[in-house]
Design a protein around this motif. Structure first.
Motif, PDB file in Angstrom:
ATOM      1  N   ASN A 171     -21.501  11.034  -0.383  1.00 53.90           N
ATOM      2  CA  ASN A 171     -21.247  11.448   0.892  1.00 53.90           C
ATOM      3  C   ASN A 171     -21.460  13.312   0.036  1.00 53.90           C
ATOM      4  O   ASN A 171     -21.242  13.957   1.399  1.00 53.90           O
ATOM      5  CB  ASN A 171     -19.801  10.894   0.718  1.00 53.90           C
ATOM      6  CG  ASN A 171     -19.150   9.834   0.274  1.00 53.90           C
ATOM      7  OD1 ASN A 171     -20.246   9.276   1.556  1.00 53.90           O
ATOM      8  ND2 ASN A 171     -18.109   9.369   0.763  1.00 53.90           N
TER       9      ASN A 171
ATOM     10  N   LEU B 121     -24.643  14.322   1.366  1.00 53.75           N
ATOM     11  CA  LEU B 121     -24.824  14.400   2.596  1.00 53.75           C
ATOM     12  C   LEU B 121     -24.208  15.368   3.214  1.00 53.75           C
ATOM     13  O   LEU B 121     -25.046  16.153   3.908  1.00 53.75           O
ATOM     14  CB  LEU B 121     -24.247  12.905   3.183  1.00 53.75           C
ATOM     15  CG  LEU B 121     -24.976  11.387   3.153  1.00 53.75           C
ATOM     16  CD1 LEU B 121     -23.882   9.866   3.280  1.00 53.75           C
ATOM     17  CD2 LEU B 121     -26.198  11.172   4.420  1.00 53.75           C
ATOM     18  N   LEU B 122     -23.358  15.503   2.482  1.00 51.62           N
ATOM     19  CA  LEU B 122     -22.755  16.766   3.370  1.00 51.62           C
ATOM     20  C   LEU B 122     -23.417  18.015   2.413  1.00 51.62           C
ATOM     21  O   LEU B 122     -23.792  18.998   2.689  1.00 51.62           O
ATOM     22  CB  LEU B 122     -21.329  16.960   2.234  1.00 51.62           C
ATOM     23  CG  LEU B 122     -20.312  18.252   2.430  1.00 51.62           C
ATOM     24  CD1 LEU B 122     -20.088  18.317   4.002  1.00 51.62           C
ATOM     25  CD2 LEU B 122     -18.693  17.959   1.798  1.00 51.62           C
ATOM     26  N   GLN B 123     -24.162  18.091   1.402  1.00 52.10           N
ATOM     27  CA  GLN B 123     -24.553  19.489   1.277  1.00 52.10           C
ATOM     28  C   GLN B 123     -26.394  19.430   2.011  1.00 52.10           C
ATOM     29  O   GLN B 123     -26.284  20.511   2.197  1.00 52.10           O
ATOM     30  CB  GLN B 123     -25.695  19.718  -0.264  1.00 52.10           C
ATOM     31  CG  GLN B 123     -24.157  19.587  -1.426  1.00 52.10           C
ATOM     32  CD  GLN B 123     -24.821  19.222  -2.704  1.00 52.10           C
ATOM     33  OE1 GLN B 123     -25.768  18.688  -2.842  1.00 52.10           O
ATOM     34  NE2 GLN B 123     -23.806  19.185  -3.772  1.00 52.10           N
ATOM     35  N   THR B 124     -26.625  18.570   2.589  1.00 51.95           N
ATOM     36  CA  THR B 124     -27.626  18.419   3.033  1.00 51.95           C
ATOM     37  C   THR B 124     -27.037  18.299   5.133  1.00 51.95           C
ATOM     38  O   THR B 124     -28.045  19.994   5.673  1.00 51.95           O
ATOM     39  CB  THR B 124     -28.088  16.442   3.769  1.00 51.95           C
ATOM     40  OG1 THR B 124     -29.351  16.755   2.211  1.00 51.95           O
ATOM     41  CG2 THR B 124     -29.432  16.272   4.589  1.00 51.95           C
ATOM     42  N   TYR B 125     -26.040  17.806   6.010  1.00 52.48           N
ATOM     43  CA  TYR B 125     -26.103  18.000   6.518  1.00 52.48           C
ATOM     44  C   TYR B 125     -24.584  19.269   7.175  1.00 52.48           C
ATOM     45  O   TYR B 125     -24.334  19.492   7.743  1.00 52.48           O
ATOM     46  CB  TYR B 125     -25.773  16.797   7.915  1.00 52.48           C
ATOM     47  CG  TYR B 125     -26.604  16.037   7.773  1.00 52.48           C
ATOM     48  CD1 TYR B 125     -28.268  16.098   8.235  1.00 52.48           C
ATOM     49  CD2 TYR B 125     -27.136  14.887   6.550  1.00 52.48           C
ATOM     50  CE1 TYR B 125     -29.480  14.765   7.387  1.00 52.48           C
ATOM     51  CE2 TYR B 125     -28.284  13.852   6.060  1.00 52.48           C
ATOM     52  CZ  TYR B 125     -29.237  14.109   7.312  1.00 52.48           C
ATOM     53  OH  TYR B 125     -30.243  13.279   7.387  1.00 52.48           O
ATOM     54  N   GLY B 126     -23.814  18.994   5.919  1.00 50.93           N
ATOM     55  CA  GLY B 126     -22.754  20.044   6.095  1.00 50.93           C
ATOM     56  C   GLY B 126     -22.822  21.471   6.324  1.00 50.93           C
ATOM     57  O   GLY B 126     -21.595  20.982   7.521  1.00 50.93           O
TER      58      GLY B 126
ATOM     59  N   ASN C 195     -24.247  22.976   8.837  1.00 49.51           N
ATOM     60  CA  ASN C 195     -24.441  22.690  10.053  1.00 49.51           C
ATOM     61  C   ASN C 195     -23.783  22.128  11.198  1.00 49.51           C
ATOM     62  O   ASN C 195     -23.258  22.393  12.116  1.00 49.51           O
ATOM     63  CB  ASN C 195     -26.295  22.056  10.369  1.00 49.51           C
ATOM     64  CG  ASN C 195     -27.126  22.999   9.914  1.00 49.51           C
ATOM     65  OD1 ASN C 195     -27.097  24.230  10.207  1.00 49.51           O
ATOM     66  ND2 ASN C 195     -28.478  21.895  10.360  1.00 49.51           N
ATOM     67  N   ALA C 196     -22.624  21.284  10.365  1.00 47.82           N
ATOM     68  CA  ALA C 196     -22.327  20.194  11.110  1.00 47.82           C
ATOM     69  C   ALA C 196     -20.768  21.422  11.469  1.00 47.82           C
ATOM     70  O   ALA C 196     -20.266  21.376  12.156  1.00 47.82           O
ATOM     71  CB  ALA C 196     -21.543  18.872  10.244  1.00 47.82           C
ATOM     72  N   TRP C 197     -20.424  21.524  10.252  1.00 49.99           N
ATOM     73  CA  TRP C 197     -19.226  22.741   9.934  1.00 49.99           C
ATOM     74  C   TRP C 197     -19.849  24.410  11.392  1.00 49.99           C
ATOM     75  O   TRP C 197     -18.547  24.808  11.689  1.00 49.99           O
ATOM     76  CB  TRP C 197     -19.400  23.502   8.936  1.00 49.99           C
ATOM     77  CG  TRP C 197     -18.183  22.611   8.204  1.00 49.99           C
ATOM     78  CD1 TRP C 197     -18.527  21.835   7.061  1.00 49.99           C
ATOM     79  CD2 TRP C 197     -17.105  22.423   8.220  1.00 49.99           C
ATOM     80  NE1 TRP C 197     -17.554  21.682   6.077  1.00 49.99           N
ATOM     81  CE2 TRP C 197     -16.196  21.427   6.959  1.00 49.99           C
ATOM     82  CE3 TRP C 197     -16.083  23.084   8.769  1.00 49.99           C
ATOM     83  CZ2 TRP C 197     -14.736  21.294   7.102  1.00 49.99           C
ATOM     84  CZ3 TRP C 197     -14.817  22.702   8.763  1.00 49.99           C
ATOM     85  CH2 TRP C 197     -14.434  21.815   8.203  1.00 49.99           C
ATOM     86  N   LYS C 198     -20.952  24.896  11.284  1.00 52.28           N
ATOM     87  CA  LYS C 198     -20.670  25.397  12.034  1.00 52.28           C
ATOM     88  C   LYS C 198     -20.763  25.064  13.457  1.00 52.28           C
ATOM     89  O   LYS C 198     -20.044  26.194  14.729  1.00 52.28           O
ATOM     90  CB  LYS C 198     -22.648  25.844  12.268  1.00 52.28           C
ATOM     91  CG  LYS C 198     -22.982  27.037  10.823  1.00 52.28           C
ATOM     92  CD  LYS C 198     -24.556  27.235  11.112  1.00 52.28           C
ATOM     93  CE  LYS C 198     -24.442  28.368   9.413  1.00 52.28           C
ATOM     94  NZ  LYS C 198     -26.399  28.125   9.402  1.00 52.28           N
TER      95      LYS C 198
ATOM     96  N   HIS D 145     -19.058  22.881  14.050  1.00 46.07           N
ATOM     97  CA  HIS D 145     -17.520  22.604  14.435  1.00 46.07           C
ATOM     98  C   HIS D 145     -17.080  23.549  14.020  1.00 46.07           C
ATOM     99  O   HIS D 145     -15.946  24.359  15.729  1.00 46.07           O
ATOM    100  CB  HIS D 145     -17.098  21.862  12.875  1.00 46.07           C
ATOM    101  CG  HIS D 145     -15.795  21.584  13.141  1.00 46.07           C
ATOM    102  ND1 HIS D 145     -14.780  20.915  14.068  1.00 46.07           N
ATOM    103  CD2 HIS D 145     -15.007  22.474  12.466  1.00 46.07           C
ATOM    104  CE1 HIS D 145     -13.079  20.813  13.467  1.00 46.07           C
ATOM    105  NE2 HIS D 145     -13.892  22.354  12.553  1.00 46.07           N
TER     106      HIS D 145
END
Length: 210
Positions: A114, A117-122, A124-127, A129
């Motif tokens: 996890n 995955l967070l380091q890879t996609y986190g 952009n996902a937060w941006k 969000h």
């Protein structure tokens, strides 16, 4: 009995600023409310809103926060690795400890996945969000501004209505005072006429007897 809507006239009843008079008026209002069988809600008042009506967990959490109750501590015992302390522990006890260790190892492995995955996609996902939150904030601010304007319009209409009604009440009160004064004057005139009639009657009797 039909529904009754009670409203005050704060823009007109400026005399209520006197504490003694306000207490008297509040007592009269309380007495009148006890006599009124049913009160209707003003149609301009929105219906009651219950937060998290469809989520009992969030509703309970909101109630906990409102009561200033502390948050229940996390149970960390499930993450420990206890081993049998008895030297004569059975094979079943050791098997249970081994299975628990395997579960903890699998849990740590899942956490590492996890985190990767967070380091890879986190980011952009937060941006995305945050962008959605900013858009929601703009909508909420617009709705808040609309509601503020609506409140201002309602207060303005309420003030105009109360001032107009106040002028009518003042006119009616003045007219009532004039009518009461006229009635008193008529009653005094009647009393004077009755006294004059009685005096003339006595004079007539005196003249007849003489």
């Amino acid at each position: 009995m039909s529904d009754t809507i009670l409203d005050s006239l704060p823009y007109y009843d400026i005399d209520l600023e006197q504490p003694s008079l306000r207490a008297l008026v509040d007592a009269e209002i309380a007495l009148e409310l006890r006599r009124t069988p049913k009160l209707a809600t003003d149609p301009r008042v929105p219906p009651d809103f219950r937060q998290f009506a469809n989520n009992e967990f969030l509703a309970a959490e909101l109630a906990r926060i409102q009561k200033n109750e502390p948050l229940a501590a996390l149970d960390t015992t499930r993450y420990s690795l206890p081993t049998p302390t008895d030297p004569n522990a059975s094979e079943e006890d050791w098997s249970g400890a081994l299975n628990n260790a395997r579960s903890q190892l699998e849990h740590q492995s899942t956490r590492q996945i996890n985190l990767a995955l967070l380091q890879t996609y986190g980011p952009n996902a937060w941006k995305v969000h945050n962008y959605l939150l900013e858009a929601d904030a703009v909508l909420v601010e617009k709705e808040l501004e609309r509601l503020r304007e609506r409140v201002t319009d309602i207060n303005r209409d309420r003030k105009n209505t109360q001032l107009h009604t106040g002028k009518l009440l003042t006119s009616l009160e003045t007219r009532w005072t004039e009518l009461v004064s006229n009635v008193i004057q008529i009653e005094l005139a009647n009393i004077a006429l009755e006294a004059e009639v009685e005096q003339l009657r006595q004079q007539e009797l005196t003249m007849e007897q003489s």
